[in-house]
Design a protein around this motif. Structure first.
Motif, PDB file in Angstrom:
ATOM      1  N   UNK A  97       0.857  -1.178   0.000  1.00 21.70           N
ATOM      2  CA  UNK A  97       0.000   0.000   0.000  1.00 21.70           C
ATOM      3  C   UNK A  97       0.895   1.232   0.000  1.00 21.70           C
ATOM      4  N   UNK A  98       0.629   2.173  -0.890  1.00 18.27           N
ATOM      5  CA  UNK A  98       1.425   3.394  -1.018  1.00 18.27           C
ATOM      6  C   UNK A  98       0.640   4.551  -0.421  1.00 18.27           C
ATOM      7  N   UNK A  99       1.250   5.279   0.500  1.00 21.38           N
ATOM      8  CA  UNK A  99       0.654   6.458   1.124  1.00 21.38           C
ATOM      9  C   UNK A  99       1.461   7.678   0.699  1.00 21.38           C
ATOM     10  N   UNK A 100       0.857   8.517  -0.115  1.00 23.49           N
ATOM     11  CA  UNK A 100       1.516   9.707  -0.641  1.00 23.49           C
ATOM     12  C   UNK A 100       1.198  10.874   0.286  1.00 23.49           C
ATOM     13  N   UNK A 101       2.234  11.470   0.862  1.00 22.09           N
ATOM     14  CA  UNK A 101       2.063  12.539   1.836  1.00 22.09           C
ATOM     15  C   UNK A 101       2.481  13.877   1.229  1.00 22.09           C
ATOM     16  N   UNK A 102       1.884  14.950   1.724  1.00 19.83           N
ATOM     17  CA  UNK A 102       2.270  16.284   1.292  1.00 19.83           C
ATOM     18  C   UNK A 102       1.100  17.108   0.785  1.00 19.83           C
TER      19      UNK A 102
ATOM     20  N   UNK B 294      -2.970   5.851  -1.724  1.00 24.67           N
ATOM     21  CA  UNK B 294      -3.792   6.833  -1.007  1.00 24.67           C
ATOM     22  C   UNK B 294      -3.022   8.138  -0.865  1.00 24.67           C
ATOM     23  N   UNK B 295      -3.697   9.231  -1.118  1.00 26.64           N
ATOM     24  CA  UNK B 295      -3.102  10.566  -0.971  1.00 26.64           C
ATOM     25  C   UNK B 295      -3.655  11.178   0.314  1.00 26.64           C
ATOM     26  N   UNK B 296      -2.772  11.385   1.290  1.00 26.70           N
ATOM     27  CA  UNK B 296      -3.201  11.793   2.624  1.00 26.70           C
ATOM     28  C   UNK B 296      -2.831  13.226   2.968  1.00 26.70           C
ATOM     29  N   UNK B 297      -2.085  13.901   2.118  1.00 32.35           N
ATOM     30  CA  UNK B 297      -1.631  15.237   2.471  1.00 32.35           C
ATOM     31  C   UNK B 297      -0.718  15.189   3.683  1.00 32.35           C
ATOM     32  N   UNK B 298      -0.723  16.267   4.456  1.00 35.26           N
ATOM     33  CA  UNK B 298       0.085  16.331   5.676  1.00 35.26           C
ATOM     34  C   UNK B 298      -0.817  16.207   6.892  1.00 35.26           C
ATOM     35  N   UNK B 299      -1.608  15.156   6.943  1.00 36.35           N
ATOM     36  CA  UNK B 299      -2.610  14.935   7.987  1.00 36.35           C
ATOM     37  C   UNK B 299      -2.134  13.798   8.881  1.00 36.35           C
TER      38      UNK B 299
ATOM     39  N   UNK C  87       5.654   8.318   1.321  1.00 35.08           N
ATOM     40  CA  UNK C  87       6.514   9.247   0.584  1.00 35.08           C
ATOM     41  C   UNK C  87       6.554  10.569   1.330  1.00 35.08           C
ATOM     42  N   UNK C  88       7.752  11.013   1.697  1.00 40.07           N
ATOM     43  CA  UNK C  88       7.905  12.266   2.416  1.00 40.07           C
ATOM     44  C   UNK C  88       7.597  12.098   3.895  1.00 40.07           C
ATOM     45  N   UNK C  89       7.880  13.167   4.644  1.00 46.72           N
ATOM     46  CA  UNK C  89       7.536  13.175   6.063  1.00 46.72           C
ATOM     47  C   UNK C  89       8.455  12.377   6.947  1.00 46.72           C
ATOM     48  N   UNK C  90       9.669  12.029   6.461  1.00 41.09           N
ATOM     49  CA  UNK C  90      10.562  11.199   7.271  1.00 41.09           C
ATOM     50  C   UNK C  90      11.622  12.008   8.001  1.00 41.09           C
ATOM     51  N   UNK C  91      11.684  13.319   7.761  1.00 43.10           N
ATOM     52  CA  UNK C  91      12.684  14.146   8.446  1.00 43.10           C
ATOM     53  C   UNK C  91      12.087  14.689   9.746  1.00 43.10           C
ATOM     54  N   UNK C  92      12.434  15.903  10.127  1.00 49.68           N
ATOM     55  CA  UNK C  92      11.996  16.436  11.422  1.00 49.68           C
ATOM     56  C   UNK C  92      11.342  17.795  11.267  1.00 49.68           C
ATOM     57  N   UNK C  93      10.709  18.051  10.116  1.00 52.45           N
ATOM     58  CA  UNK C  93      10.037  19.316   9.907  1.00 52.45           C
ATOM     59  C   UNK C  93       8.703  19.382  10.629  1.00 52.45           C
ATOM     60  N   UNK C  94       8.044  20.552  10.576  1.00 47.63           N
ATOM     61  CA  UNK C  94       6.792  20.740  11.324  1.00 47.63           C
ATOM     62  C   UNK C  94       5.650  19.858  10.832  1.00 47.63           C
ATOM     63  N   UNK C  95       5.698  19.379   9.595  1.00 46.68           N
ATOM     64  CA  UNK C  95       4.626  18.507   9.110  1.00 46.68           C
ATOM     65  C   UNK C  95       5.176  17.138   8.701  1.00 46.68           C
TER      66      UNK C  95
END
Length: 472
Positions: A248-253, A290-295, A314-322
């Motif tokens: 399952x692919x979860x696209x973040x952002x 699934x496209x989840x945005x930054x939720x 995809x994305x969201x693996x660092x330490x930023x605010x989202x």
């Protein structure tokens, strides 16, 4: 080669991206070390940097995993829980083998031996177009011929011949098959041979290839088009195989667009279209994108509810605010197996065990960094789940020198030209122009590689097998 511990000159367009990734990794690491010490600077505040011992480089304080070690961990992760196979299922797979129609079995791995269900051929057949003849010539030719797919013809008597097609059943008491180009007829209609003929010539005897019960292929064989052909010839309608890993692919952002041109700070999503077919090329069954945005809540709910063998974010693996992947895994009680890899691009990738028999690969959001993460962590894990054999490593000399990162491995798109690998430009973390033209990725050690120096290569699935094979 650039000496380890010194920064080689980076190609145009790479320097800023590398520094940003290093900074994000250091921010995350500092935050982690602070949490491990049980201290807190207050809500929403990053801890003050710890004093750095004299002579210690920031990169040396990372807990990131070396690239080779990360691939080994990913390959073993799928074996580390659940019963091991005791025969029948290839080692490393934990899922129940399935019966698969031949039309759907390409690219799977056999979970049971392919044993012959019949003799091959199952009757004596003609290997050539010509005449079936009995005894020494000349021969009197029958009026009717013998075609493939017809019932057993009448036996021949000495001095008799009959026209026969390739693959047709040979009449009883046939001495040999005389090829069309080796025979002639005289004025009386009798058949003569134009060259010496041996007993049994051009007859494929029953069981020449195998006898009923012979093992044709062992457990663990990759199902190729040729395997499908053999299985069909041996009487199979289905084969028993290791099922494809479900992904399952979860696209973040929130910044991602699915159509149109980038505008107003929004960019096109490259990973949503790219990852599913790439995962299929690696043997996966992509069950959802699934496209989840930054939720954060949606991410936690999606991971908790997933029944896939592998979740890819995809994305969201660092330490930023989202960047919500780490907090989500922590809240779900996941076990981090790899948290950052010493590789560029793609340093902030991760691998976690979310539950028994389920893993999550967190890819960075930059496209080429995501490719690096997929080949570093996703490919070895999927290969183990699918029971596919590991590819044989190989290396080629580089046509040009490649600058290196001072501490980390670099993965550089290359094309193969003769017996050399040619590095491609446009190889920054956010770029796809290089990988789109590439045959593979060169593994460049810390410090870089000189012109003519051999580098390990990672093949891209379509370069090795062809698009029509790897995506069907």
């Amino acid at each position: 080669m650039t000496a380890p511990g010194t920064r080689a000159e980076a190609p145009d367009g790479d320097t800023d991206d590398l520094d940003v990734e290093e900074a994000l990794a250091l921010v995350r690491e500092g935050h982690r070390e602070n949490r491990d010490d049980g201290t807190d600077d207050g809500a929403g505040q990053l801890p003050a940097p710890s004093p750095q011992p004299s002579g210690e480089r920031p990169a040396e304080r990372h807990r990131a995993t070396p690239w080779t070690r990360a691939r080994e961990i990913a390959a073993r992760a799928a074996r580390s829980h659940g019963p091991q196979s005791a025969g029948g299922t290839p080692a490393g797979t934990r899922r129940v083998p399935v019966s698969v129609d031949l039309a759907d079995a390409l690219g799977l791995v056999l979970a049971a031996p392919l044993d012959a269900l019949t003799d091959l051929p199952s009757f004596d057949t003609s290997a050539m177009d010509g005449w079936a003849v009995a005894g020494p010539g000349p021969w009197q030719v029958r009026d009717e011929g013998v075609l493939a797919g017809h019932a057993q013809p009448e036996p021949l008597t000495d001095g008799e011949a009959v026209r026969i097609a390739t693959g047709a059943r040979v009449p009883a008491d046939t001495t040999a098959v005389l090829r069309t180009e080796h025979g002639r007829t005289d004025a009386q209609g009798r058949l003569h041979t134009t060259r010496e003929m041996l007993h049994g010539q051009d007859i494929r005897p029953r069981g020449q290839e195998c006898r009923t019960g012979d093992q044709l292929l062992p457990v663990g064989t990759l199902v190729t088009p040729a395997v499908l052909g053999l299985a069909a010839a041996a009487g199979y309608d289905t084969v028993t195989a290791v099922p494809r890993p479900r992904v399952e692919v979860l696209v973040l952002g929130d910044e991602l667009l699915t159509t149109g041109l980038p505008h107003d700070g929004l960019i096109r999503d490259a990973l949503g279209p790219m990852l599913p077919p790439w995962l299929r090329a690696l043997g996966a069954d992509v069950v959802a994108v699934r496209r989840l945005g930054d939720d954060a809540r949606a991410l936690r709910k999606a991971v908790a509810a997933s029944q896939a063998d592998l979740i890819v974010t995809t994305g969201g693996t660092a330490a930023g605010p989202v960047d919500h992947v780490h907090p989500t895994l922590e809240r779900l009680g996941a076990e981090l197996l790899v948290d950052g890899v010493k590789v560029r691009p793609g340093h902030p990738m991760l691998l976690a065990r979310t539950k028994d028999h389920q893993h999550l690969v967190g890819l960075p959001g930059n496209p080429l960094a995501a490719v690096s993460g997929l080949l570093t962590l996703g490919e070895p894990l999927l290969r183990t789940l699918a029971a596919r054999p590991a590819p044989e490593p190989y290396a080629l000399p580089l046509r040009e020198a490649v600058p290196g990162h001072p501490y980390d491995t670099r993965l550089i798109p290359v094309v193969l030209r003769g017996d050399h690998a040619v590095p491609l430009h446009y190889n920054g973390p956010a770029m796809l122009r290089g990988i789109a033209a590439a045959d593979g990725l060169a593994v460049v050690p810390p410090g870089g590689a000189r012109q003519g120096e051999e580098a390990e290569l990672l093949d891209l699935p379509w370069a090795a097998a062809g698009i029509g094979v790897c995506f069907t």
